[in-house]
Design an enzyme around this catalytic site. Structure first.
Site, PDB file in Angstrom:
ATOM      1  N   LYS A 194      52.326  75.842   2.688  1.00 48.77           N
ATOM      2  CA  LYS A 194      52.077  75.206   4.045  1.00 48.77           C
ATOM      3  C   LYS A 194      53.074  74.514   4.817  1.00 48.77           C
ATOM      4  CE  LYS A 194      47.577  76.629   2.781  1.00 48.77           C
ATOM      5  NZ  LYS A 194      47.913  76.974   1.336  1.00 48.77           N
TER       6      LYS A 194
HETATM    7  C1  LIG Z   1      42.240  79.485   4.429  1.00 50.96           C
HETATM    8  C2  LIG Z   1      42.386  78.507   3.034  1.00 50.96           C
HETATM    9  N1  LIG Z   1      41.477  77.758   2.641  1.00 50.96           N
HETATM   10  C3  LIG Z   1      41.685  77.046   1.629  1.00 50.96           C
HETATM   11  C4  LIG Z   1      42.857  77.057   0.819  1.00 50.96           C
HETATM   12  C5  LIG Z   1      42.996  76.150  -0.503  1.00 50.96           C
HETATM   13  O1  LIG Z   1      43.930  75.176  -0.105  1.00 50.96           O
HETATM   14  P1  LIG Z   1      44.351  74.387  -1.644  1.00 50.96           P
HETATM   15  O2  LIG Z   1      45.273  75.274  -2.176  1.00 50.96           O
HETATM   16  O3  LIG Z   1      44.943  73.174  -0.914  1.00 50.96           O
HETATM   17  O4  LIG Z   1      43.240  74.186  -2.243  1.00 50.96           O
HETATM   18  C6  LIG Z   1      43.909  77.648   1.246  1.00 50.96           C
HETATM   19  C7  LIG Z   1      45.025  77.811   0.334  1.00 50.96           C
HETATM   20  O5  LIG Z   1      46.111  78.557   0.767  1.00 50.96           O
HETATM   21  C8  LIG Z   1      43.807  78.723   2.410  1.00 50.96           C
HETATM   22  O6  LIG Z   1      44.680  79.475   2.654  1.00 50.96           O
END
Ligand SMILES: Cc1ncc(COP(=O)(O)O)c(C=O)c1O
Length: 392
Positions: A193
């Protein structure tokens, strides 16, 4: 053509790469954490991170969490069991997993808008039932959802609106940062990110009840004011070292988003000369983080499928990813347990054609140009899958 495409595998271009602050700048804070011996459990850096995100996105309450997946699980856990949550299938798997992890919640997949790839308000309205409790929008690749349309539908049917804002820390609609819309927005701070803490997340809300609900869940489910547990909970804690990274990265958020927009503009301008490509629309007045820069390939016009282009670029040392393919409603777990009642034609079409190109702030202009020229050359058949120029 200014580049020699042969042998470029020795100079690969990754899909993404976090651009971290200079280590020297963070050492003092790392020392403070080490000296304190406090590595987690809502320490001072996690608290400072929450305050800075609150200020950055304009939401009164911010709760740091272990990652966006746990943040989404906890936010959704505040919904009444036995209800349906409307969400897109064109998103990363955890959006839907977070719904499915909650006992009694059923994910109902909605089609996407052909231009923004975000949840389509018209299909959304059609899919509201007497069992629907919430809309879970996703600001896909950082492009803000049509918030007004979602709010209208929510008002008309008494629904809550949550956002999976994993991609959108730094996105805006006009002067308003993404982060204070709906009842809650959930950001990811994972390694891919724009604010890349390794692992981590933050939930932003202006709703005091939801805020309390999150605090009562993220510490294994212990209630904040007692040793009791009145909710399902999980280990939703961010570490202090992640929080230090987050604090330092947030300082440069605007610059990061600007650089990504510069790269996206260069991609759009360079690739506009290639037939058979389409780009994600960013609504007028909105700003995307370009967490990913995607192209859509029309195989007839381009002369090759998405997978063909992907293989050709890989042979040239250029990493890409087919985000999001397959869409979630076609993955076994969801297909078997939560089958769609009607097809999702736009989701299927976009999923079959989409490809994310390399995008990271430290990408050089010549790397961007190399990607553009490579897409053009692979499409024109000038480069075969082994990365060699075709004869003739
Ligand atoms: C659209 C979306 N939602 C949720 C997530 C989940 O994030 P995390 O890896 O912080 O749990 C991601 C991770 O890339 C994502 O792209």
């Amino acid at each position: 053509m200014s580049h020699d495409y042969r042998g470029t595998q020795s100079d690969p271009i990754p899909l993404t790469r976090p651009s971290l602050p200079p280590l020297d700048e963070m050492l003092e804070d790392f020392h403070t954490v080490f000296d304190s011996g406090r590595l987690t459990n809502f320490g001072p850096y996690a608290t400072r991170l929450e305050a800075l995100v609150s200020q950055t996105v304009g939401a009164r309450r911010v709760v740091s969490v272990a990652n966006a997946t746990t943040g989404l699980m906890m936010v959704l856990n505040t919904l009444p069991p036995g209800t349906e949550v409307l969400l897109p299938s064109f998103t990363f798997l955890p959006t839907a997993q977070a719904v499915a992890w909650n006992p009694g919640l059923t994910p109902v997949f909605v089609d996407i808008d052909r231009n923004t790839y975000n949840i389509d308000p018209d299909d959304l309205r059609r899919k509201v039932s007497s069992n629907t409790s919430a809309i879970l929008g996703v600001h896909v690749f950082g492009v803000p959802c049509d918030i007004d349309a979602l709010d209208r539908i929510a008002r008309d049917h008494g629904l809550r609106v949550f956002f999976d804002s994993a991609h959108a820390l730094g996105s805006r609609i006009g002067e308003d940062a993404i982060g204070a819309f709906g009842t809650a927005e959930v950001f990811s701070l994972s390694a891919t990110k724009v604010v890349a803490c390794g692992e981590g997340g933050v939930v932003a809300t202006n709703d005091d009840t939801l805020h309390r609900g999150l605090l009562n869940r993220r510490n294994y489910g212990f209630s904040i004011d007692a040793t009791d547990s009145a909710n399902l909970g999980l280990n939703g804690k961010i570490t202090e070292l992640s929080a230090v990274l987050g604090l330092h990265l947030l300082g440069g958020l605007q610059d990061r988003v600007s650089r990504r927009n510069q790269i996206a503009a260069a991609y759009r301008s360079g690739l506009s000369r290639v037939r058979g490509l389409r780009f994600q629309s960013v609504p007028d007045g909105s700003v995307s983080t370009y967490k990913d820069f995607t192209i859509e390939i029309d195989p007839k016009e381009f002369g090759m499928t998405r997978d063909g282009l992907r293989a050709g670029l890989a042979a040239l040392g250029i990493e890409t990813a087919p985000y999001f393919s397959p869409p979630i409603h076609r993955m076994t777990y969801f297909r078997e347990r939560f089958p769609v009642a009607e097809p999702l034609p736009t989701t299927d079409q976009v999923s079959g054609r989409i490809l994310s190109l390399p995008m990271f702030e430290d990408m050089t202009d010549s790397q961007v140009e190399r990607v553009i020229e490579s897409v053009e050359a692979v499409g024109a058949g000038a480069i075969n899958r082994l990365g060699k120029r075709s004869a003739g």
